[in-house]
Design a protein around this motif. Structure first.
Motif, PDB file in Angstrom:
ATOM      1  N   LYS A   1       8.005 -11.209  27.450  1.00 21.45           N
ATOM      2  CA  LYS A   1       8.331 -10.934  26.044  1.00 21.45           C
ATOM      3  C   LYS A   1       7.582 -11.883  25.114  1.00 21.45           C
ATOM      4  O   LYS A   1       7.030 -11.466  24.090  1.00 21.45           O
ATOM      5  CB  LYS A   1       9.836 -11.061  25.837  1.00 21.45           C
ATOM      6  N   ALA A   2       7.554 -13.171  25.483  1.00 24.59           N
ATOM      7  CA  ALA A   2       6.861 -14.155  24.646  1.00 24.59           C
ATOM      8  C   ALA A   2       5.365 -13.878  24.600  1.00 24.59           C
ATOM      9  O   ALA A   2       4.712 -14.107  23.567  1.00 24.59           O
ATOM     10  CB  ALA A   2       7.118 -15.566  25.183  1.00 24.59           C
ATOM     11  N   SER A   3       4.783 -13.380  25.686  1.00 24.93           N
ATOM     12  CA  SER A   3       3.346 -13.104  25.723  1.00 24.93           C
ATOM     13  C   SER A   3       2.939 -12.090  24.671  1.00 24.93           C
ATOM     14  O   SER A   3       1.824 -12.143  24.148  1.00 24.93           O
ATOM     15  CB  SER A   3       2.948 -12.597  27.117  1.00 24.93           C
ATOM     16  N   PHE A   4       3.833 -11.165  24.361  1.00 26.01           N
ATOM     17  CA  PHE A   4       3.497 -10.113  23.410  1.00 26.01           C
ATOM     18  C   PHE A   4       4.014 -10.396  22.000  1.00 26.01           C
ATOM     19  O   PHE A   4       3.307 -10.135  21.019  1.00 26.01           O
ATOM     20  CB  PHE A   4       4.051  -8.773  23.904  1.00 26.01           C
ATOM     21  N   VAL A   5       5.230 -10.891  21.879  1.00 31.57           N
ATOM     22  CA  VAL A   5       5.816 -11.064  20.542  1.00 31.57           C
ATOM     23  C   VAL A   5       6.392 -12.462  20.353  1.00 31.57           C
ATOM     24  O   VAL A   5       7.283 -12.666  19.526  1.00 31.57           O
ATOM     25  CB  VAL A   5       6.901  -9.997  20.284  1.00 31.57           C
ATOM     26  N   GLY A   6       5.901 -13.436  21.121  1.00 31.81           N
ATOM     27  CA  GLY A   6       6.437 -14.782  21.026  1.00 31.81           C
ATOM     28  C   GLY A   6       6.037 -15.521  19.765  1.00 31.81           C
ATOM     29  O   GLY A   6       6.671 -16.507  19.400  1.00 31.81           O
ATOM     30  N   SER A   7       4.981 -15.074  19.101  1.00 35.10           N
ATOM     31  CA  SER A   7       4.533 -15.684  17.844  1.00 35.10           C
ATOM     32  C   SER A   7       3.728 -14.648  17.064  1.00 35.10           C
ATOM     33  O   SER A   7       3.383 -13.585  17.588  1.00 35.10           O
ATOM     34  CB  SER A   7       3.670 -16.928  18.121  1.00 35.10           C
TER      35      SER A   7
END
Length: 290
Positions: free
Chosen positions: A58-64
């Motif tokens: 999840k962080a890889s796509f929408v983590g920042s």
């Protein structure tokens, strides 16, 4: 067969009855609560390790915000291949094509490309096409590797894949420009290939910026028998399984008491609202009668 949960004697195939032939214990229900708790502990630990992977994904796509931008910059280079990549004229031996060619043109003319002598007649042209295809393949690999962008090997993987993307993309154009043979075709690069290179370069730059800044990974809190799993792992180092189980029952009872108290509080509020509404209704009816 399994062992008896009470006496530990190995059971034979002939020991099919519910009770152990050695100690008489009911094999099905003996210490059932503890066995269920042990299975629950194992399942919750496995869930924790799986949840960590989901959190990293999840962080890889929408983590920042930059991670979201990276998805866009990683996806759009392929659309440049739909634009004219070269303006060329085929040797009459292979056809009468004269104009702009994109990847769609190449796909539609795959029979022409497969003709005898098309690729072997101009080795530099074949090398240019091969490098372009490898570049597209590396683009696909890069895009799918985004889901592992928060793993431990993300940086070396990104270095290798991005280096291959740049080498094959720019190498394809350089070889095509260096090709002076007219055995198969003559032509010059068009806007599509330059846009493709620019978008691939942007893709690589954004990827390295995201990796350098890092992406915060927020892990969902997991529990084992009511104990936060990080604390559970620490307790395993200092406490016996029996002591941990006692602590779990204590935590679970506290959670249950808290939930029951909340339910009772909600019911009390609901009852109070009902009584207030009833009093207001009675008051309104009294005013009408008066």
């Amino acid at each position: 067969m399994a062992n008896c949960p009470k006496c530990g004697v190995h059971l034979k195939l002939t020991d099919w009855r519910q009770h152990c032939p050695h100690c008489g214990a009911n094999i099905v229900v003996y210490d059932l609560q503890e066995r269920l708790m042990q299975q629950a502990d194992i399942a919750e630990v496995q869930h924790y390790h799986f949840q960590k992977k989901i959190d990293r994904l999840k962080a890889s796509f929408v983590g920042s915000k930059l991670a979201v931008v990276r998805i866009i910059t990683s996806f759009i280079p392929v659309f440049a291949l739909l634009l004219p990549m070269v303006n060329c004229r085929l040797n009459p031996a292979f056809g009468d094509f004269d104009g702009n060619a994109s990847m769609i043109t190449v796909y539609n003319g795959i029979e022409t490309v497969g003709q005898s002598g098309f690729l072997t007649g101009d080795k530099l042209l074949a090398a240019s096409l091969l490098l372009l295809l490898i570049s597209i393949l590396m683009w696909l690999v890069h895009f799918f590797c985004l889901m592992m962008a928060c793993s431990k090997r993300a940086f070396p993987r990104a270095v290798i894949i991005n280096a291959l993307i740049l080498l094959t993309s720019f190498g394809s154009l350089a070889v095509f420009i260096a090709d002076k043979s007219d055995a198969v075709l003559t032509g010059r690069p068009a806007i599509g290939i330059y846009l493709y290179l620019a978008l691939q370069l942007l893709n690589v730059i954004i990827d390295f910026i995201v990796i350098k800044k890092g992406i915060p990974v927020h892990h969902k809190q997991c529990y084992v028998g009511g104990i936060p799993i990080e604390e559970y792992f620490e307790l395993q180092k200092t406490m016996t399984p029996e002591e941990i189980r006692a602590e779990q029952y204590k935590r679970l009872q506290a959670i249950q008491d808290e939930m029951e108290a909340k339910i009772a509080e909600d019911e009390a509020k609901t009852q109070a609202q009902v009584e207030t509404a009833a009093e207001e209704s009675d008051g309104q009816e009294a005013e009408k009668d008066g």
